[in-house]
Design a protein around this motif. Structure first.
Motif, mmCIF file in Angstrom:
data_model
loop_
_atom_site.group_PDB
_atom_site.id
_atom_site.type_symbol
_atom_site.label_atom_id
_atom_site.label_comp_id
_atom_site.label_asym_id
_atom_site.label_seq_id
_atom_site.Cartn_x
_atom_site.Cartn_y
_atom_site.Cartn_z
ATOM 1 N N UNK A 23 -51.480 2.508 27.111
ATOM 2 C CA UNK A 23 -50.603 1.858 28.098
ATOM 3 C C UNK A 23 -50.283 0.421 27.693
ATOM 4 N N UNK A 24 -51.287 -0.288 27.159
ATOM 5 C CA UNK A 24 -51.046 -1.662 26.711
ATOM 6 C C UNK A 24 -50.080 -1.697 25.531
ATOM 7 N N UNK A 25 -50.232 -0.750 24.608
ATOM 8 C CA UNK A 25 -49.305 -0.679 23.476
ATOM 9 C C UNK A 25 -47.888 -0.405 23.963
ATOM 10 N N UNK A 26 -47.760 0.474 24.950
ATOM 11 C CA UNK A 26 -46.446 0.777 25.508
ATOM 12 C C UNK A 26 -45.852 -0.461 26.183
ATOM 13 N N UNK A 27 -46.680 -1.188 26.934
ATOM 14 C CA UNK A 27 -46.213 -2.418 27.580
ATOM 15 C C UNK A 27 -45.767 -3.452 26.545
ATOM 16 N N UNK A 85 -29.331 -7.170 12.168
ATOM 17 C CA UNK A 85 -30.746 -6.875 11.956
ATOM 18 C C UNK A 85 -31.468 -6.686 13.289
ATOM 19 N N UNK A 86 -31.164 -7.534 14.254
ATOM 20 C CA UNK A 86 -31.785 -7.420 15.579
ATOM 21 C C UNK A 86 -31.383 -6.101 16.239
ATOM 22 N N UNK A 87 -30.113 -5.707 16.089
ATOM 23 C CA UNK A 87 -29.653 -4.446 16.675
ATOM 24 C C UNK A 87 -30.391 -3.260 16.050
ATOM 25 N N UNK A 88 -30.596 -3.283 14.730
ATOM 26 C CA UNK A 88 -31.346 -2.210 14.061
ATOM 27 C C UNK A 88 -32.798 -2.195 14.534
ATOM 28 N N UNK A 89 -33.366 -3.384 14.699
ATOM 29 C CA UNK A 89 -34.751 -3.481 15.155
ATOM 30 C C UNK A 89 -34.885 -2.951 16.573
ATOM 31 N N UNK A 90 -33.904 -3.225 17.421
ATOM 32 C CA UNK A 90 -33.916 -2.711 18.793
ATOM 33 C C UNK A 90 -33.918 -1.192 18.779
ATOM 34 N N UNK A 91 -33.129 -0.597 17.899
ATOM 35 C CA UNK A 91 -33.097 0.866 17.784
ATOM 36 C C UNK A 91 -34.464 1.404 17.391
ATOM 37 N N UNK A 92 -35.097 0.758 16.415
ATOM 38 C CA UNK A 92 -36.417 1.211 15.960
ATOM 39 C C UNK A 92 -37.468 1.053 17.050
ATOM 40 N N UNK A 93 -37.457 -0.077 17.765
ATOM 41 C CA UNK A 93 -38.441 -0.309 18.828
ATOM 42 C C UNK A 93 -38.215 0.652 19.987
ATOM 43 N N UNK A 94 -36.957 0.968 20.278
ATOM 44 C CA UNK A 94 -36.654 1.930 21.340
ATOM 45 C C UNK A 94 -37.218 3.309 20.986
ATOM 46 N N UNK A 95 -37.053 3.696 19.723
ATOM 47 C CA UNK A 95 -37.616 4.979 19.272
ATOM 48 C C UNK A 95 -39.139 4.955 19.369
ATOM 49 N N UNK A 102 -44.177 9.591 25.001
ATOM 50 C CA UNK A 102 -44.521 11.008 24.814
ATOM 51 C C UNK A 102 -46.006 11.136 24.498
ATOM 52 N N UNK A 103 -46.505 10.269 23.627
ATOM 53 C CA UNK A 103 -47.924 10.292 23.269
ATOM 54 C C UNK A 103 -48.802 10.031 24.489
ATOM 55 N N UNK A 104 -48.394 9.085 25.318
ATOM 56 C CA UNK A 104 -49.139 8.751 26.530
ATOM 57 C C UNK A 104 -49.159 9.923 27.511
ATOM 58 N N UNK A 105 -48.006 10.553 27.710
ATOM 59 C CA UNK A 105 -47.946 11.707 28.613
ATOM 60 C C UNK A 105 -48.771 12.871 28.081
ATOM 61 N N UNK A 106 -48.722 13.098 26.778
ATOM 62 C CA UNK A 106 -49.517 14.163 26.174
ATOM 63 C C UNK A 106 -51.007 13.888 26.373
ATOM 64 N N UNK A 107 -51.407 12.632 26.182
ATOM 65 C CA UNK A 107 -52.807 12.247 26.355
ATOM 66 C C UNK A 107 -53.236 12.449 27.804
ATOM 67 N N UNK A 108 -52.358 12.081 28.750
ATOM 68 C CA UNK A 108 -52.671 12.277 30.172
ATOM 69 C C UNK A 108 -52.879 13.750 30.489
#
Length: 145
Positions: A23-27, A85-95, A102-108
């Protein structure tokens, strides 16, 4: 029997700790995404402003805490490159953020973790609204079974 209960308690604590870490990583990813989006908006505003300025006009750019004097024609291409570069980084961070969700929900689901305050409706959708005012004080409490 008490040693088995103690081991079960320790493993539950590890599960809860790992869940909190996810959860902290997601935040943190969400905060990074927010910061990047603000930077992108600022870059777009500055680029729009500089497009209408004289290319030989003097402007200043803050680079690593040092204010540097340049001309508009020198700074504009660098700003456009940074914006891209910022726009590309936003895409990567969004992914990354959606993967973490998904990982968090699977873990739950895997560890049967329920968070008080999250109600599952008849259609299976989660609702964060409590049923009554007395239950609202139990929101965001982690429960592991």
């Amino acid at each position: 029997m008490s040693t088995e209960a103690a081991k079960a308690q320790i493993s539950q604590e590890k599960i809860v700790a790992q869940f909190q870490q996810l959860r902290n990583e997601q935040r943190n990813l969400a905060n990074s995404l927010n910061t990047l989006e603000m930077d992108l908006r600022e870059h777009k505003t500055v680029i729009e402003t500089l497009h209408s300025a004289d290319p030989e006009r003097k402007c200043f750019r803050l680079i690593g805490g040092v204010l540097c004097e340049r001309t508009v024609k020198d700074v504009l291409p660098q700003l456009v490159e940074n914006k891209d570069f910022i726009a590309k980084t936003i895409t990567m961070v969004t992914e990354d953020l959606s993967k973490k969700g998904v990982e968090l929900n699977k873990f739950k689901e895997e560890h049967n973790i329920k968070i008080r305050g999250e109600q599952i409706g008849t259609d299976g959708a989660k609702s964060s609204e409590p049923e009554s005012a007395s239950k609202s004080e139990n929101r965001n409490v982690l429960v592991s079974n």
